[in-house]
Motif scaffolding. Structure first.
Motif, PDB file in Angstrom:
ATOM      1  N   SER A 140       0.768  -1.243  -0.042  1.00  0.00           N
ATOM      2  CA  SER A 140      -0.070   0.171   0.009  1.00  0.00           C
ATOM      3  C   SER A 140       0.942   1.196  -0.148  1.00  0.00           C
ATOM      4  N   ASN A 165     -10.708  -1.109   5.933  1.00  0.00           N
ATOM      5  CA  ASN A 165     -10.390   0.029   7.116  1.00  0.00           C
ATOM      6  C   ASN A 165     -11.311   1.152   6.703  1.00  0.00           C
ATOM      7  N   LYS A 223      -0.226   5.907   4.525  1.00  0.00           N
ATOM      8  CA  LYS A 223      -1.635   6.496   4.634  1.00  0.00           C
ATOM      9  C   LYS A 223      -1.342   8.215   4.649  1.00  0.00           C
ATOM     10  N   PHE A 267     -10.824   4.775   7.812  1.00  0.00           N
ATOM     11  CA  PHE A 267      -9.747   5.569   7.215  1.00  0.00           C
ATOM     12  C   PHE A 267     -10.305   6.006   5.576  1.00  0.00           C
TER      13      PHE A 267
END
Length: 315
Positions: free
Chosen positions: A31, A63, A34, A66
């Protein structure tokens, strides 16, 4: 021209589907950071050219806090969002109600559910029914079901099990292409319904910049493009404006738009240096042809002299 952008948040998923184009699974952690995702979303949301920001994965609802944070950023700037999910969260009716209420309030206009024989091994069709039934209360959110099919898995049982929940809901069957986990399937499983003899089937279906969890930016959201060298960025978190600048300046993409894939196919078939590229006469998606042509930097370099000649003649 370019008013939307896609962000692929990560490879983590609750399912391990045998056809998955990204080879996602519960153990995959690939990923973007964030903080990088948030900065990109803020940048896109504040860009006057962008009207819609789409989120996909992996499974983006794993998630949810998020995801909701990202949707709040987009909504605060007056932009719209679209989402792609396998609908596992449909198992909890209360969550379905909460998520739809949030989606309505946060400007989500489209929800695409991926459900077929492959997904049904991990997500019960009843979950999808719960989502479709709740969606009727929210006509501003267009919900569709995308059904990946192979010759042995046509999705008919899934459609039958959806029963009345599917009434009024667009259901689209599309043939698998041999990327990701699907590469391990027998060739006989792929429905090759298109032909290189039909010029109208040799056009690129469209462009929409995709910021992928591998750190690269691609010119479209086809699963096949992520297995090509058609990369538009030279650094992480490249701005949308820079991406569009690169797309517009890319001669290969220009020729693809102007001439279609036929131009490239004819060069491959007429010149010995391309003998390693085997173009199939029949194929399941034009995106598979794109992948064969531009799979490597070496392939693109071989096309470069021909593209340069095209450019000089155009001038």
């Amino acid at each position: 021209m370019y008013e939307s952008v896609v962000i692929n948040l990560g490879a983590r998923c609750n399912a391990t589907c045998e056809h998955c184009c990204f080879s996602c699974s519960p153990s995959k952690k690939t990923s973007m950071e964030k903080s990088e995702i948030i900065e990109l979303v803020k940048s896109f949301s504040n860009n006057l050219k962008i009207k819609v920001i789409s989120f996909t994965g992996g499974e983006i609802f794993l998630n949810y806090s998020f995801l909701k944070e990202l949707l709040e950023i987009v909504h605060s700037c007056g932009k719209k969002s679209t989402l792609i999910s396998n609908g596992f969260w449909g198992a909890n009716v209360e969550k379905v109600k909460i998520y739809f209420k949030d989606m309505k309030e946060l400007g989500v206009t489209n929800l695409s559910i991926s459900h077929d024989d492959f997904h049904a091994k991990f997500v019960k069709t009843d979950c999808i029914k719960n989502i479709l039934e709740e969606s009727r209360k929210y006509p501003s959110i267009r919900v569709v079901v995308n059904i990946a099919v192979s010759k042995s898995n046509m999705g008919n049982k899934v459609i039958e099990e959806l029963d009345e929940a599917a009434l009024g809901i667009p259901l689209t069957k599309y043939p698998l292409i041999a990327v990701g986990e699907a590469e391990n399937m027998a060739d006989s499983e792929f429905q090759k319904i298109y032909s290189i003899d039909n010029l109208e089937q040799l056009e690129c279906p469209g462009y929409e910049p995709v910021y992928h969890f591998d750190g690269n930016v691609y010119p479209c959201c086809s699963p096949a493009v992520f297995d090509t060298a058609l990369i538009l960025n030279d650094r992480a978190c490249q701005s949308f404006d820079k991406t569009i600048e690169k797309m517009n300046a890319n001669l290969l993409l220009y020729i693809m738009r102007k001439e279609g894939f036929r131009w490239f196919i004819e060069i491959v078939m007429s010149n010995q240096e391309f003998s390693h590229i085997q173009i199939e006469e029949h194929f399941s998606s034009i995106c598979t042809i794109c992948r064969q042509l531009f799979k490597s930097e070496e392939n693109i370099k071989l096309f470069t002299p021909y593209m340069r000649e095209y450019y000089e003649q155009m001038l």
